[in-house]
Design an enzyme around this catalytic site. Structure first.
Site: not given
Ligand code: IDP
Ligand code: MG
Length: 147
Positions: A9, A49, A91, A112, A115, A126
């Site tokens: 990212k 997303y 995450t 983070n 993805h 995807e």
């Molecule tokens: P993942 O990337 O570990 O699969 P997901 O739950 O699919 O996690 O969430 C997608 C992305 O959304 C995360 O990688 C992160 O960048 C963001 N995200 C997820 N939960 C939160 C949150 O509670 N606050 C802010 N951003 C979040």
């Molecule tokens: Mg995810």
């Protein structure tokens, strides 16, 4: 062989971690089948997303993903979806264990770095979204060396 979509990212590009993170997938023995730098449009980010639409962090997440270039990659190999998720870590960077990409390099839950597709079925969708031109299939190095 299973394939997964990995995105480095915009924070990974800005923090100069492209080599560091790509090297981890490569060293694991996965095979690089697609690679490009993409500045995601709002439309692409929304599609990517879509599952998070309506969540409180959705708009912020779209701003983040469209804030600069992302490295899009396809990695192939045995159990590549689960293997990449394990290498990524949880995450939330604050909760991800040391030794994982997020555990070692991220502190934020949103920013983070990576993805990774969460199922082989979603990986197919995807990969088609980010690589409509297709990916490259080629004979790898002797698979018995890397399993
Ligand atoms: P993942 O990337 O570990 O699969 P997901 O739950 O699919 O996690 O969430 C997608 C992305 O959304 C995360 O990688 C992160 O960048 C963001 N995200 C997820 N939960 C939160 C949150 O509670 N606050 C802010 N951003 C979040
Ligand atoms: Mg995810």
């Amino acid at each position: 062989m299973q394939r997964t979509l990995i995105l480095l990212k915009p924070d990974a590009v800005q923090r100069r971690f492209v080599g560091e993170i790509t090297g981890r997938f490569e060293r694991k023995g996965l095979r690089l089948e697609g690679l490009k730098l993409v500045h995601a449009s709002r439309d692409l980010a929304e599609k990517h997303y879509a599952v998070h639409k309506g969540k409180p962090f959705y708009e912020s997440l779209l701003s983040f993903l469209t804030s600069g270039p992302t490295v899009a990659m396809v990695w192939g190999g045995r159990e590549s979806v689960a293997v990449c998720r394990t290498l990524m870590g949880l995450t939330d960077g604050a909760k991800a264990p040391p030794g994982t990409i997020r555990g070692d390099l991220a502190l934020s839950v949103q920013n983070n770095l990576v993805h990774g597709s969460d199922s082989p079925e979603n990986a197919v969708v995807e990969i088609a979204l980010w690589f409509p031109e297709g990916v490259i299939d080629y004979p790898g190095t002797d698979a018995t060396w890397v399993g």
